[in-house]
Design a protein around this motif. Structure first.
Motif, PDB file in Angstrom:
ATOM      1  N   LEU A 212      -7.185   2.094  -5.423  1.00  0.00           N
ATOM      2  CA  LEU A 212      -7.697   3.295  -4.769  1.00  0.00           C
ATOM      3  C   LEU A 212      -6.567   4.162  -4.225  1.00  0.00           C
ATOM      4  O   LEU A 212      -6.567   5.391  -4.401  1.00  0.00           O
ATOM      5  CB  LEU A 212      -8.645   2.906  -3.638  1.00  0.00           C
ATOM      6  N   VAL A 213      -5.583   3.524  -3.603  1.00  0.00           N
ATOM      7  CA  VAL A 213      -4.472   4.274  -3.009  1.00  0.00           C
ATOM      8  C   VAL A 213      -3.621   4.942  -4.095  1.00  0.00           C
ATOM      9  O   VAL A 213      -3.193   6.087  -3.944  1.00  0.00           O
ATOM     10  CB  VAL A 213      -3.601   3.353  -2.128  1.00  0.00           C
ATOM     11  N   VAL A 214      -3.385   4.241  -5.205  1.00  0.00           N
ATOM     12  CA  VAL A 214      -2.649   4.831  -6.322  1.00  0.00           C
ATOM     13  C   VAL A 214      -3.369   6.071  -6.833  1.00  0.00           C
ATOM     14  O   VAL A 214      -2.758   7.127  -7.042  1.00  0.00           O
ATOM     15  CB  VAL A 214      -2.465   3.817  -7.473  1.00  0.00           C
TER      16      VAL A 214
ATOM     17  N   LEU B 103       0.830  -1.199   0.000  1.00  0.00           N
ATOM     18  CA  LEU B 103       0.000   0.000   0.000  1.00  0.00           C
ATOM     19  C   LEU B 103       0.871   1.259   0.000  1.00  0.00           C
ATOM     20  O   LEU B 103       0.524   2.270  -0.610  1.00  0.00           O
ATOM     21  CB  LEU B 103      -0.931   0.005   1.213  1.00  0.00           C
ATOM     22  N   VAL B 104       2.010   1.183   0.696  1.00  0.00           N
ATOM     23  CA  VAL B 104       2.963   2.298   0.671  1.00  0.00           C
ATOM     24  C   VAL B 104       3.493   2.490  -0.744  1.00  0.00           C
ATOM     25  O   VAL B 104       3.576   3.613  -1.258  1.00  0.00           O
ATOM     26  CB  VAL B 104       4.121   2.046   1.656  1.00  0.00           C
TER      27      VAL B 104
ATOM     28  N   SER C  70      -8.483  -9.056   1.799  1.00  0.00           N
ATOM     29  CA  SER C  70      -9.716  -9.009   1.007  1.00  0.00           C
ATOM     30  C   SER C  70      -9.783  -7.705   0.220  1.00  0.00           C
ATOM     31  O   SER C  70      -9.504  -6.630   0.762  1.00  0.00           O
ATOM     32  CB  SER C  70     -10.932  -9.111   1.931  1.00  0.00           C
ATOM     33  N   PHE C  71     -10.119  -7.828  -1.051  1.00  0.00           N
ATOM     34  CA  PHE C  71     -10.220  -6.676  -1.956  1.00  0.00           C
ATOM     35  C   PHE C  71      -8.908  -5.889  -2.005  1.00  0.00           C
ATOM     36  O   PHE C  71      -8.913  -4.674  -2.210  1.00  0.00           O
ATOM     37  CB  PHE C  71     -11.369  -5.746  -1.529  1.00  0.00           C
ATOM     38  N   GLY C  72      -7.810  -6.605  -1.841  1.00  0.00           N
ATOM     39  CA  GLY C  72      -6.496  -5.948  -1.843  1.00  0.00           C
ATOM     40  C   GLY C  72      -6.171  -5.259  -3.154  1.00  0.00           C
ATOM     41  O   GLY C  72      -5.585  -4.177  -3.162  1.00  0.00           O
ATOM     42  N   ALA C  73      -6.567  -5.888  -4.272  1.00  0.00           N
ATOM     43  CA  ALA C  73      -6.275  -5.300  -5.581  1.00  0.00           C
ATOM     44  C   ALA C  73      -6.961  -3.954  -5.733  1.00  0.00           C
ATOM     45  O   ALA C  73      -6.383  -2.991  -6.253  1.00  0.00           O
ATOM     46  CB  ALA C  73      -6.714  -6.249  -6.703  1.00  0.00           C
ATOM     47  N   TYR C  74      -8.186  -3.866  -5.265  1.00  0.00           N
ATOM     48  CA  TYR C  74      -8.940  -2.623  -5.402  1.00  0.00           C
ATOM     49  C   TYR C  74      -8.481  -1.572  -4.395  1.00  0.00           C
ATOM     50  O   TYR C  74      -8.554  -0.367  -4.670  1.00  0.00           O
ATOM     51  CB  TYR C  74     -10.431  -2.910  -5.271  1.00  0.00           C
TER      52      TYR C  74
ATOM     53  N   VAL D 233      -9.818   3.439 -16.511  1.00  0.00           N
ATOM     54  CA  VAL D 233      -8.834   2.584 -17.179  1.00  0.00           C
ATOM     55  C   VAL D 233      -8.224   1.607 -16.187  1.00  0.00           C
ATOM     56  O   VAL D 233      -8.095   0.402 -16.447  1.00  0.00           O
ATOM     57  CB  VAL D 233      -7.724   3.439 -17.829  1.00  0.00           C
ATOM     58  N   ALA D 234      -7.851   2.111 -15.019  1.00  0.00           N
ATOM     59  CA  ALA D 234      -7.233   1.269 -13.995  1.00  0.00           C
ATOM     60  C   ALA D 234      -8.202   0.185 -13.522  1.00  0.00           C
ATOM     61  O   ALA D 234      -7.819  -0.985 -13.364  1.00  0.00           O
ATOM     62  CB  ALA D 234      -6.785   2.136 -12.813  1.00  0.00           C
ATOM     63  N   LEU D 235      -9.465   0.561 -13.308  1.00  0.00           N
ATOM     64  CA  LEU D 235     -10.459  -0.407 -12.836  1.00  0.00           C
ATOM     65  C   LEU D 235     -10.716  -1.480 -13.886  1.00  0.00           C
ATOM     66  O   LEU D 235     -10.833  -2.668 -13.549  1.00  0.00           O
ATOM     67  CB  LEU D 235     -11.763   0.317 -12.500  1.00  0.00           C
ATOM     68  N   PHE D 236     -10.765  -1.084 -15.150  1.00  0.00           N
ATOM     69  CA  PHE D 236     -10.998  -2.045 -16.223  1.00  0.00           C
ATOM     70  C   PHE D 236      -9.875  -3.086 -16.276  1.00  0.00           C
ATOM     71  O   PHE D 236     -10.135  -4.294 -16.337  1.00  0.00           O
ATOM     72  CB  PHE D 236     -11.096  -1.323 -17.568  1.00  0.00           C
TER      73      PHE D 236
END
Length: 206
Positions: free
Chosen positions: A145-147, A5-6, A137-141, A52-55
């Protein structure tokens, strides 16, 4: 806090100040209408880039790629980071003299046509996001979000600073130092990805 996340936040912070068509458009808007007027464009760019990132995230999480493929993509991502770092090292000025009018359609097409953005997400961000997805859980999302939060922060701050200190930022001695720092950070991330891939395929290195 999880190191991934950092990493996501730092990648977002740096991504928000990398010169490109979107940042140039924002600077142009600042020059023509001031900082407050540029916020509209920043929000449009944020929505388009996040889409774009979510897709790409949805595609990669649904396809269930093997770990070996993800590690190979990470190694390719390291090369992309070194390539970006090479370009950042040479930056001496921020080119924002072009006049244009940017609406929703134009800014969206600009981002969709940005091959670097797609490549950056697929080869650099996605592998780390999927690794985080295995840890929480939901780590990818959360990674996505953090990016994007990091991107929004530095893009907005850069536009504001540009509106207040345009002459200073245009000085040939200021910008090269700033972007050489970004270069070092990108090289660090690239080396991290290379090491991660090398230790996976060559465990004897650990």
């Amino acid at each position: 806090m999880n190191i991934l996340l950092v990493n996501a936040f730092i990648l977002g912070l740096i991504g928000g100040v990398i010169p490109g068509p979107v940042l140039t458009a924002i600077f142009t808007e600042v020059l023509h209408g001031g900082f407050l007027k540029s916020i509209r464009l920043i929000i449009l760019a944020f929505i388009a880039e996040s889409s774009v990132a979510l897709f790409t995230m949805l595609v990669f999480t649904k396809l269930d790629f093997q770990l070996e493929i993800i590690k190979i993509i990470s190694i390719v991502g390291a090369g992309i980071l070194f390539w970006i770092a090479f370009g950042l090292w040479k930056i001496k000025t921020l080119d924002s003299d072009k006049q244009n009018s940017f609406g929703l359609g134009k800014i969206t097409l600009m981002i969709l046509a940005n091959g670097m953005l797609w490549t950056f997400w697929i080869t650099v961000c996605i592998p780390q996001a999927l690794e985080l997805d295995d840890q929480m859980s939901f780590g990818a999302y959360a990674f996505l979000l953090v990016v994007e939060i990091g991107w929004l922060i530095t893009t907005t701050l850069t536009a504001y600073v540009f509106s207040k200190f345009r002459r200073l930022l245009s000085q040939p001695k200021t910008i090269p130092i700033l972007f050489k720092i970004f270069t070092i950070v990108f090289i660090y991330f690239g080396l991290t990805l290379l090491y991660d891939g090398a230790t996976y395929f060559l465990p004897s290195l650990t």
